[in-house]
Design an enzyme around this catalytic site. Structure first.
Site: not given
Length: 278
Positions: A46-50
């Site tokens: 998952l991307d950091p902000q997800v």
């Protein structure tokens, strides 16, 4: 409950609610350090902000990651349209993205940038307020939701993803009883260190239980030589009670997990092990 917690920690999974901020790798490392394990791995970056469902494999269960990772994922997110669009028109365009689509991975992705076919099983509007759209997407593993939003935007005058949360990854969902955020996990670890192992034990998903949900199972026959099986011996037809139809399967001796096998056509050999739990 038959296993000691120490043994369970070496062959189990956690269903973690990833917060916005850290990378998936950092979450995995945090868990590894808190549990003092030699190895952990995350399933489906998952991307950091997800935020949302991030399964973590512990110990030898890391060897089983591939059997869980390549399963469908489900997300809810917010997409911002660059110009307002009537709801009926937007729904119609989104329907064009349901089914087989072709995606080019984003520039910053770690995979090779080449067109790939992926299946979108659901891409629907949950709510729309002006140019902000709350949506749900059920997709094949490896589908980029951010790219899905921008590709949609190319057809309607622009759109981009604002927020994203994963609510299901393979067999793990945010509705599971053992779904836990990092604060809850850390609290369970502290209780374990103070002598109460039950909260941590409740969070752990035994790998042998999880593998039954993603692979068909076969059972060792009474005439099979268990000692040889545990040293990696290929399976003959007489070694198992019934031959599964699927190419890859999990082998059990009663309730005891023995390994994962792949069928082949090689003289009298039925299947060879891809993983042996010994």
């Amino acid at each position: 409950m038959k296993k000691t917690l120490k043994n369970l920690l070496q062959f189990s999974l956690l269903n973690i609610d990833k917060p916005a901020g850290p990378t998936s790798f950092q979450v995995s490392q945090f868990i590894k350090n808190k549990l003092n394990l030699s190895k952990t791995s995350h399933m489906g970056t998952l991307d950091p902000q997800v935020t949302g469902v991030l399964p973590i494999t512990l110990g030898r269960a890391c060897k089983l990651s591939n059997y869980f990772m390549h399963k469908d994922k489900k997300y809810v997110g917010i997409m911002r349209l660059h110009k307002d669009l009537p709801l009926t028109e937007l729904k119609k365009v989104m329907e064009d993205f349901i089914g087989k689509i072709t995606q080019l991975p984003p520039v910053r992705s770690r995979v090779k940038r080449e067109f790939r076919e992926r299946e979108v099983k659901q891409f629907e509007i949950l709510e729309k307020q002006n140019r902000d759209v709350l949506f749900i997407a059920d997709v094949e593993a490896g589908t980029y939701i951010r790219k899905l939003c921008s590709d949609l935007g190319e057809k309607i005058g622009g759109a981009h993803m604002l927020e994203l949360r994963r609510i299901r990854a393979s067999i793990f969902t945010e509705n599971d009883d053992n779904f836990i955020n990092l604060y809850g996990f850390e609290k369970a670890v502290k209780q374990y260190e103070e002598g109460n192992e039950l909260p941590l034990r409740k969070l752990l998903v035994p790998a042998e239980d999880a593998i039954k949900k993603v692979l068909p199972t076969a059972h060792l026959s009474k005439q099979a030589n268990l000692k040889q099986i545990l040293t990696g011996k290929p399976l003959n037809k007489s070694d198992i009670e019934a031959i599964p139809k699927e190419e890859t399967f999990a082998l059990f001796n009663g309730d005891t997990f023995l390994g994962v096998y792949k069928k082949l056509d090689e003289n009298n050999i039925l299947a060879r092990p891809e993983f042996v739990y010994n």
